[in-house]
Structure formats: structure tokens, C-alpha cells
Design a protein around this motif. Sequence first.
Motif, PDB file in Angstrom:
ATOM      1  N   UNK A   5      34.625   5.764   4.945  1.00  8.43           N
ATOM      2  CA  UNK A   5      35.495   5.164   3.948  1.00  8.43           C
ATOM      3  C   UNK A   5      34.657   4.214   3.084  1.00  8.43           C
ATOM      4  N   UNK A   6      34.761   4.372   1.787  1.00  8.55           N
ATOM      5  CA  UNK A   6      34.016   3.513   0.867  1.00  8.55           C
ATOM      6  C   UNK A   6      34.611   2.102   0.895  1.00  8.55           C
ATOM      7  N   UNK A   7      33.878   1.136   0.359  1.00  6.69           N
ATOM      8  CA  UNK A   7      34.377  -0.242   0.342  1.00  6.69           C
ATOM      9  C   UNK A   7      35.641  -0.333  -0.521  1.00  6.69           C
ATOM     10  N   UNK A   8      35.713   0.440  -1.573  1.00  7.50           N
ATOM     11  CA  UNK A   8      36.916   0.447  -2.419  1.00  7.50           C
ATOM     12  C   UNK A   8      38.115   0.992  -1.646  1.00  7.50           C
ATOM     13  N   UNK A   9      37.913   2.095  -0.929  1.00  9.32           N
ATOM     14  CA  UNK A   9      38.990   2.666  -0.125  1.00  9.32           C
ATOM     15  C   UNK A   9      39.414   1.706   0.979  1.00  9.32           C
TER      16      UNK A   9
END
Length: 190
Positions: free
Chosen positions: A1-5
Motif C-alpha cells: 500500500x502506498x503512503x497515499x493509500x
Amino acid sequence: MSSRERRRAETRHTIQRHAIRLFVDRGYDATTVNDVATAAGVSAMTVYRHFATKEDLVLYDEFDQQAAATITEQPADEPLVVRIARTLAATYDQAIADREFHLARLRLMISTPALQARHLDSQYATQEALVGAICAGSQDPALEFQARAAVSACLGVVHVALLRWAAEDGEPELRELFGEAFTATFGHGF
């Protein structure tokens, strides 16, 4: 999971926790989306970006995706009902890690007329996710019929166990209730 997600998931989680708390404290109908936004420290637009409707503030979870992924990990040589029962139990084990939060959500779903019909829609979405995972890559109508019947029966059993779990304030353990309900229905646990 990306930091944005991850940030998006954290914001969604924060909003939902505040919503559940307010719905329990003030009542579902007496609490507005603006009340939830203020409590969560976000704008009403942010709430709607994460939850399309007020009902979604209670009903949203990732249960369907988790259940669909979990059923594919079950041994294919076991009876379909056993695979589904184990999937549902494992998915609920993950989903109810925060017992009080999920008891509050469940009680709201059961007791709030505005949520009852949407809760049934949610169960139908779970059914479709599980049937889709079971039948992935198959065009066999007999398999789809069997999967749909088995998933529907298992979801009904789980629903009865959840109602008892909520009525008895989270006691006994949910997995124990699932076992009792599956044994009463199918003559064996999972």
C-alpha cells in the motif's frame, strides 16, 4: 500500500470511528454528516469522498474482498460448505479485531431501520463476491448454482450467529457461535 493509500485508509477509518461513536451516543437519525465531519476534523466533502452515503459510514468494510481472497486459499478437496464456513470465520476473525467497534456497528445495522435494508444489500454483495471467487474461470452453471446455494445458506447461518453475538454483548466468542450455528444447521462444524 502506498503512503497515499495508507493515509486515505487512515482518514476513512478515523471518519468511520467518529461516525459510529456519534451514532451510538446521539442516535443515527439525530446525527448529521456535518456532525461526523466536525468530530473527525474534516470537511463534509471529505466525508462524502470516502463514504458516498450516510449509511456507508456504518456499513463500509472490506469484508467482501477479504472473503473472496480467503476462499481461494481453502483446500479445493474439502466440501464447499466447509470451505465457505472456514472462509467466513477467518474473515470475521480479522474483521472484528476491534470487538467494541464491530459490536456497535452490528447493533446499529440491526436496530436502525434506515440501515436494515442496506445491510441486506451488503450481504448480497458478499454472496456475489464469494460466488465469483468460487466460480472464477468456470462457465459451469451447476457449479454456480451449488456455490450460490451454499454461500446463501452459510451467510444465513452466520447472520443468526451475529444476531446472538450482538444480543449477548459479544459473548461467547463469535467463532464459537459460528461453530454452534453450523453444527445445528449442517450437522457438523467447520
